[in-house]
Enzyme design. Structure first.
Site, mmCIF file in Angstrom:
data_model
loop_
_atom_site.group_PDB
_atom_site.id
_atom_site.type_symbol
_atom_site.label_atom_id
_atom_site.label_comp_id
_atom_site.label_asym_id
_atom_site.label_seq_id
_atom_site.Cartn_x
_atom_site.Cartn_y
_atom_site.Cartn_z
ATOM 1 N N LYS A 118 -5.791 7.631 5.523
ATOM 2 C CA LYS A 118 -6.458 7.729 4.072
ATOM 3 C C LYS A 118 -5.529 7.967 2.954
ATOM 4 O O LYS A 118 -5.740 7.568 1.703
ATOM 5 C CB LYS A 118 -7.467 8.904 4.271
ATOM 6 C CG LYS A 118 -8.737 8.721 5.159
ATOM 7 C CD LYS A 118 -9.732 9.754 4.691
ATOM 8 C CE LYS A 118 -11.325 9.159 5.696
ATOM 9 N NZ LYS A 118 -12.082 10.102 5.283
ATOM 10 N N LYS A 201 -12.842 -0.295 11.871
ATOM 11 C CA LYS A 201 -14.043 0.287 11.903
ATOM 12 C C LYS A 201 -14.973 0.320 10.709
ATOM 13 O O LYS A 201 -14.593 0.229 9.623
ATOM 14 C CB LYS A 201 -13.769 1.989 12.234
ATOM 15 C CG LYS A 201 -13.747 2.781 11.130
ATOM 16 C CD LYS A 201 -13.872 4.408 11.721
ATOM 17 C CE LYS A 201 -13.801 5.015 10.394
ATOM 18 N NZ LYS A 201 -14.384 6.605 10.450
ATOM 19 N N LYS A 204 -17.392 4.002 5.127
ATOM 20 C CA LYS A 204 -18.123 4.142 3.936
ATOM 21 C C LYS A 204 -17.127 3.424 2.815
ATOM 22 O O LYS A 204 -17.354 3.182 1.848
ATOM 23 C CB LYS A 204 -18.444 5.552 3.631
ATOM 24 C CG LYS A 204 -19.200 6.315 4.329
ATOM 25 C CD LYS A 204 -19.520 7.714 3.746
ATOM 26 C CE LYS A 204 -20.087 8.887 4.934
ATOM 27 N NZ LYS A 204 -19.108 9.382 5.650
HETATM 28 N N1 AQP Z 1 -17.644 3.171 12.670
HETATM 29 C C1 AQP Z 1 -18.160 4.181 13.049
HETATM 30 N N2 AQP Z 1 -18.396 4.119 14.798
HETATM 31 C C2 AQP Z 1 -18.874 5.156 15.182
HETATM 32 N N3 AQP Z 1 -18.959 6.286 14.522
HETATM 33 C C3 AQP Z 1 -18.572 6.592 13.429
HETATM 34 N N4 AQP Z 1 -18.309 7.751 12.493
HETATM 35 C C4 AQP Z 1 -17.985 7.434 11.210
HETATM 36 N N5 AQP Z 1 -17.682 5.832 11.159
HETATM 37 C C5 AQP Z 1 -18.300 5.566 12.521
HETATM 38 C C6 AQP Z 1 -18.716 8.907 12.936
HETATM 39 O O1 AQP Z 1 -19.621 9.401 11.835
HETATM 40 C C7 AQP Z 1 -19.452 11.010 11.874
HETATM 41 C C8 AQP Z 1 -19.479 11.307 10.534
HETATM 42 O O2 AQP Z 1 -18.184 10.862 9.753
HETATM 43 P P1 AQP Z 1 -17.614 11.307 8.371
HETATM 44 O O3 AQP Z 1 -18.373 10.702 7.305
HETATM 45 O O4 AQP Z 1 -17.683 12.577 8.335
HETATM 46 O O5 AQP Z 1 -16.321 10.729 8.436
HETATM 47 P P2 AQP Z 1 -15.447 9.370 8.447
HETATM 48 O O6 AQP Z 1 -15.166 9.053 9.719
HETATM 49 O O7 AQP Z 1 -14.565 9.336 7.253
HETATM 50 O O8 AQP Z 1 -16.825 8.209 7.995
HETATM 51 P P3 AQP Z 1 -16.311 6.896 7.268
HETATM 52 O O9 AQP Z 1 -17.587 5.994 7.234
HETATM 53 O O10 AQP Z 1 -15.131 6.399 7.981
HETATM 54 O O11 AQP Z 1 -15.978 7.456 5.799
HETATM 55 P P4 AQP Z 1 -14.614 7.069 5.044
HETATM 56 O O12 AQP Z 1 -14.619 5.684 4.736
HETATM 57 O O13 AQP Z 1 -14.600 7.878 3.811
HETATM 58 O O14 AQP Z 1 -13.479 7.280 5.902
HETATM 59 C C9 AQP Z 1 -18.439 11.190 12.728
HETATM 60 O O15 AQP Z 1 -18.790 11.724 13.909
HETATM 61 C C10 AQP Z 1 -17.684 10.139 12.895
HETATM 62 O O16 AQP Z 1 -16.881 9.824 14.188
#
Ligand code: AQP
Length: 338
Positions: A118, A201, A204
């Site tokens: 990040k 992956k 968001k």
């Molecule tokens: N691609 C994914 N596949 C399976 N599980 C996922 N999670 C996130 N992306 C995937 C799971 O969703 C929960 C919440 O995630 P989060 O929003 O707290 O954090 P994150 O991992 O940072 O989500 P993003 O979408 O990847 O956000 P950004 O883009 O901001 O980094 C967690 O249980 C995570 O494992």
């Protein structure tokens, strides 16, 4: 101090930092509902304090927090069965995080791959909060003495750090106060991948909206994104081994399996031999059938934000019945005058 008999308790959270996507739903939300429906006491959290580790417009953050709460409820989280909160209304999370900042070691934090991903090349300009994020996450979990945390694969390293923090706290103070929480990472969709690149992956923060299916996408958008999803020219295999070097094909099959609650092998027995031109419309129909009722319910709930605020307020009161005594006991253990 003896080992407390830790009651089974589930905690997990999602950041209100943008639109909920299919990865969040299959990797996290859908499995939160399963835990709740098994009758395990469950606390689910909009981790708004985590969201501000990168810049958030205040009005957008407020909207995303309510929309995420609507997403939880629309997916099946029942505020009568589970405790639903936003993190900032339960101050013990941040209070315990400070204690854990003093337990966690710099070397441990520097190894966290999510910070490296990040912060990117400009780590010097990243917020201190982004660096300390895993200590707050450990506090989110351990302030409830949570025994199980359903998460996606990407959170595995943070869960290991949570166990390291609990173990070091217990060791340093000669207690067995915090449980060594178990990550629950299971099912065919623990890592849903980008629709544009099977090695990344679904996320968001991916600048390409076509890379993900948002929970608020309408049926046409879902169908278009699946139709355009990157694939390869071969037919689908009849066994999982045939997906080994085909990340995009594997991803779409995993999504199908998770949405239809079937093992991958059962799906492949049914669709093996099909070309993507046949499989993709089936996947799109399934995704629309599963996701449309959720997005419609989210929209309905968002018509009454005051009801969402009321649910989160009540959740915070229930949560603090658990968190306040655990923080008090922590302070007592570490020698704070009460
Ligand atoms: N691609 C994914 N596949 C399976 N599980 C996922 N999670 C996130 N992306 C995937 C799971 O969703 C929960 C919440 O995630 P989060 O929003 O707290 O954090 P994150 O991992 O940072 O989500 P993003 O979408 O990847 O956000 P950004 O883009 O901001 O980094 C967690 O249980 C995570 O494992």
């Amino acid at each position: 101090m003896t080992t407390p008999p830790f009651v089974p308790r589930v905690f997990s959270g999602i950041q209100p930092s943008g639109d909920l996507h299919l990865g969040n739903y299959l990797g996290a939300l859908k499995r939160f509902v399963d835990a709740q429906n098994q009758g395990i006491q469950s606390i689910y959290c909009m981790v708004d304090l985590h969201a501000i580790t990168v810049w958030q417009e205040p009005a957008d953050l407020r909207h995303s927090t309510r929309e995420l709460a609507a997403g939880f409820i629309a997916s099946g989280i029942d505020p009568e069965k589970s405790i639903l909160i936003n993190q900032s209304q339960v101050p013990e999370h941040a209070q315990l995080a400070w204690v854990f900042n003093c337990v966690a070691r710099m070397g441990w934090m520097k190894r966290m791959t999510q910070f490296k991903d990040k912060a990117g090349k400009n780590a010097e300009a990243a917020s201190l909060g982004l660096f300390g994020y895993p200590a707050l996450m450990a506090a989110d979990i351990l302030i409830y003495h949570a025994t199980h945390v359903p998460v996606g694969e990407d959170q595995k390293q943070h869960l290991e750090l949570t166990r390291d923090i609990a173990a070091k706290f217990n060791h340093d103070y000669g207690v067995e106060f915090f449980p060594l929480t178990e990550p629950v990472i299971e099912g065919p969709a623990t890592r849903v991948m980008s629709l544009r690149d099977g090695s990344k992956k679904m996320s968001k923060s991916d600048p390409s909206d076509a890379s993900r299916i948002n929970m608020t996408d309408d049926a046409d958008t879902i169908a278009r994104k699946i139709r355009k999803a990157k694939t390869d020219p071969d037919a689908l295999p009849s066994e999982a081994a045939g997906l080994a070097d085909r990340p995009e094909a594997r991803n779409l099959v995993n999504i199908y399996a998770a949405l239809s609650d079937q093992p991958v092998d059962a799906v492949l027995a049914e669709i093996g031999g099909q070309q993507f031109g046949t499989f993709k419309p089936q996947l799109a129909d399934l995704a629309v059938a599963k996701l449309s009722p959720i997005s419609q319910e989210m929209a309905r709930l968002m018509n009454d934000p005051s009801e969402i605020d009321r649910i989160l307020g009540r959740g915070a009161e229930q949560a603090r019945e658990i968190t306040a005594p655990i923080l008090e006991k922590t302070y007592e253990i570490i020698g704070m005058v009460r």
